[in-house]
Design a protein around this motif. Structure first.
Motif, PDB file in Angstrom:
ATOM      1  N   VAL A 287      19.145  10.452  72.207  1.00  0.00           N
ATOM      2  CA  VAL A 287      19.661   9.568  71.159  1.00  0.00           C
ATOM      3  C   VAL A 287      21.103  10.005  70.921  1.00  0.00           C
ATOM      4  O   VAL A 287      21.379  11.200  70.788  1.00  0.00           O
ATOM      5  N   SER A 288      22.031   9.065  70.853  1.00  0.00           N
ATOM      6  CA  SER A 288      23.449   9.446  70.769  1.00  0.00           C
ATOM      7  C   SER A 288      23.769  10.272  69.537  1.00  0.00           C
ATOM      8  O   SER A 288      24.623  11.160  69.586  1.00  0.00           O
ATOM      9  N   ASN A 289      23.113   9.978  68.405  1.00  0.00           N
ATOM     10  CA  ASN A 289      23.333  10.809  67.219  1.00  0.00           C
ATOM     11  C   ASN A 289      23.105  12.282  67.520  1.00  0.00           C
ATOM     12  O   ASN A 289      23.812  13.156  67.014  1.00  0.00           O
ATOM     13  N   TRP A 290      22.104  12.557  68.352  1.00  0.00           N
ATOM     14  CA  TRP A 290      21.824  13.946  68.700  1.00  0.00           C
ATOM     15  C   TRP A 290      23.052  14.585  69.368  1.00  0.00           C
ATOM     16  O   TRP A 290      23.337  15.758  69.156  1.00  0.00           O
ATOM     17  N   GLY A 291      23.727  13.793  70.187  1.00  0.00           N
ATOM     18  CA  GLY A 291      24.945  14.295  70.826  1.00  0.00           C
ATOM     19  C   GLY A 291      25.996  14.666  69.802  1.00  0.00           C
ATOM     20  O   GLY A 291      26.686  15.682  69.937  1.00  0.00           O
TER      21      GLY A 291
END
Length: 634
Positions: A538-542
């Motif tokens: 999930v991009s937020n995790w990045g």
């Protein structure tokens, strides 16, 4: 006269005796008395001694203090048994009110004045030459039979290659104490690229010889316009494949003497060191986690950074954590090893960062932004603010109000220290991107050092923008990709893309893998590359991982020293500020609720659930945040 051959094997007391008799036909002591410590020399009136000692302790990279004499003491028992500082350097400089008024072979004629003066013996990089050679690294200036190159250090704004400095240099100051203030002086040694890490390993524990390098790569990043014109010493020529590597230099003490404008002062002549009886064999055995690693973070301009093995491993663990694929989309095939580490090293060196986010997918909402992207972007922004970097966000014009409200509430909630400037970008002409990124469109004056895209719709090969279902959303997307394309032509601006499906801005670096392994990849794959591509489930995790990685780097003593060029004091006193800026479950929950609350569903009162990418925030995203925080803080 003694010739230079064999001097490297003579014992220090023999060399001092030869120097004392003025019987050497050499111009510097590099390569002499291999394995023994050499020292820079500064001699000041006793009334200045205490302040100069404080100045040395405050800048112990360039000025590692080996010994301070008593007033009028010409000997230095801890360093040598039979020395006389008036005669035992090859050459001296005399300074009167800040001006160099001559060179001397002996200070005996000033014996009366020296009775009220204190001598400081400061570590020298000549001391680590044996260790460097033992690591299989050539000493180019010894090969070329010349002095080392020394340069006054600056940060400057530069034009396109070849690097031509503008008239806007800003000195890199040492930490000032009373009348002692100056810019750092550095030495340069050409090191084969394959030996960079070996050079760092060989010197990092030799603190009394300046320790590890403070810069590796393009001299323009230090404001050095021409390596062939050193401020002190001789030009040293690079062999093909050599990288310029810079160490803090004890001649910084000479600059401090000049600036303090003492009525009378003496120093060694740069390169003409005092040779001690001390061997360089008191190196502390370091734990494997403290071993420094070298990573290339930019090709144009060429730039390398240093980090401890422990910090690097933590960041690699973060990269592994965020790389799980909860949607089973096949992102494992897109991952590039160590991209998170190299991206964050680059961001750590940046002074001004531009973040972009926004991927319209929920078409029944206004604006149609998804929950993935903005929380991760603000997590990065919060950490950048804590690190005292400039940060701004650029997004679509249609989403400005939403983002403005989110930022305002993030400040009210204490997530951000202050509002983040919110920008939009529209193409008006062929130079629009250049004008946006650089002052007056001048590529030598970039406004930003690093661009970060987090879950930002990316342009496909056909010029359109697609969601995962192949729906063309170009009419909802401003051409922010152009900023990343323009950055590829501007030396000094580096880019990072964070995505979870291959259609996000920056994923062009892995577009072939996207086309092969991701559903609809042949159509939706982003064609625009970033220098670093961070792939997450999930991009937020990045975004969360970037914030955590920046915290890890900031608390890494090896990296901190490299960032501050070994001058001033460690920044670890700010650790609590950085700790408070880390993302947390509570913070991200509040941000997500804010994002949900400020969207309206057409004709209905219902709102998007607390989920990101179809996954519930609780027990999925919250668990990931907790894992990242645990790794960052352990």
């Amino acid at each position: 006269m003694f010739l230079t051959g064999g001097l490297k094997s003579l014992l220090p007391h023999v060399l001092r005796r030869i120097i004392r008799c003025n019987r050497l036909s050499i111009s510097n002591t590099s390569g002499m008395a291999e394995g023994y410590k050499q020292a820079n020399v500064v001699i000041l009136h006793k009334s200045l001694a205490d302040d100069f000692e404080k100045f040395c302790h405050a800048n112990n990279g360039p000025l590692p203090l080996l010994y301070r004499s008593k007033p009028g003491d010409w000997k230095c028992p801890p360093l040598s048994s039979d020395s006389d500082i008036r005669t035992d350097c090859l050459q001296y400089k005399i300074y009167e009110h800040g001006a160099c008024t001559g060179s001397l072979k002996s200070l005996k004629e000033y014996s009366k004045q020296l009775k009220d003066m204190v001598t400081f013996y400061l570590g020298c990089s000549f001391s680590f030459e044996r260790a460097v050679q033992n690591a299989g690294i050539p000493i180019r200036n010894v090969e070329q039979k010349c002095n080392i190159s020394m340069y006054k250090q600056y940060y400057s704004i530069f034009l396109l290659t070849p690097w031509i400095l503008l008239n806007c240099q800003t000195g890199v100051p040492c930490y000032s104490v009373s009348t002692f203030c100056c810019n750092l002086v550095v030495t340069m040694r050409p090191i084969p690229e394959s030996k960079l890490e070996a050079a760092v390993l060989a010197t990092s524990e030799l603190k009394e010889a300046h320790g590890a390098p403070i810069h590796m790569g393009d001299p323009g990043l230090l404001g050095i316009p021409d390596l062939s014109k050193p401020d002190y010493g001789d030009p040293v020529h690079l062999h093909p494949g050599d990288i310029p590597v810079f160490w803090a230099c004890g001649v910084t003490g000479v600059e401090a003497v000049i600036n303090c404008r003492a009525p009378l002062a003496f120093t060694h002549s740069p390169g003409c060191m005092f040779i001690t009886d001390l061997k360089n064999d008191n190196v502390t055995v370091r734990a494997s986690r403290e071993v420094p690693q070298v990573h290339c973070i930019s090709q144009d301009p060429l730039h390398y950074s240093i980090v401890s093995a422990e910090a690097a491993q933590k960041i690699k663990t973060l990269e592994t954590l965020i790389g799980i694929d909860p949607g089973d989309r096949g992102i494992i095939h897109l991952r590039c090893q160590d991209e998170l580490l190299k991206a964050c090293l680059s961001i750590s060196h940046a002074r001004s960062v531009l973040i972009t986010t926004g991927f319209p997918t929920h078409f029944t909402y206004e604006p149609p932004e998804e929950n993935d992207g903005p929380p991760g972007a603000l997590a990065v922004a919060a950490m950048l603010q804590a690190l005292e970097k400039e940060v701004a966000i650029v997004t679509d014009q249609r989403a400005m109000n939403l983002n403005k409200k989110i930022i305002e509430e993030a400040v009210q909630l204490g997530i951000l220290k202050r509002p983040v400037p919110l920008l939009s970008y529209q193409r008006e002409n062929a130079n629009s991107a250049l004008m946006f990124l650089c002052e007056n469109g001048n590529p030598g004056r970039p406004r930003f050092d690093h661009l970060i895209a987090i879950e930002r719709a990316g342009m496909a090969a056909d010029g359109n923008y697609y969601n995962a279902r192949k729906v063309n959303i170009k009419h909802l997307v401003d051409p922010i990709d152009e900023l990343f394309l323009a950055a590829q032509t501007i030396p000094g601006i580096t880019t990072t893309g964070v995505g979870d499906g291959g259609n996000e801005l920056g994923m062009g670096k892995v577009k072939d893998a996207v086309k092969k392994h991701i559903k609809n990849g042949d159509v939706i794959a982003c064609d625009v590359e970033a220098d670093f591509t961070i792939v997450a489930g999930v991009s937020n995790w990045g975004g969360y991982a970037i914030a955590c990685a920046l915290y890890i780097l900031s608390t890494c003593e090896i990296h901190d020293r490299y960032l501050r060029k070994a001058v001033g004091f460690p920044q670890l006193s700010k650790k609590m500020v950085w700790l408070l800026a880390l993302p947390s479950v509570t913070k991200e929950e509040k941000l997500l609720k804010t994002l949900v609350r400020h969207r309206v569903r057409s004709g209905k009162t219902a709102s998007l659930e607390m989920e990101v990418d179809g996954l519930p925030f609780y027990n999925t995203h919250s668990l990931m945040i907790e894992k990242l925080l645990q790794e960052a803080q352990q």
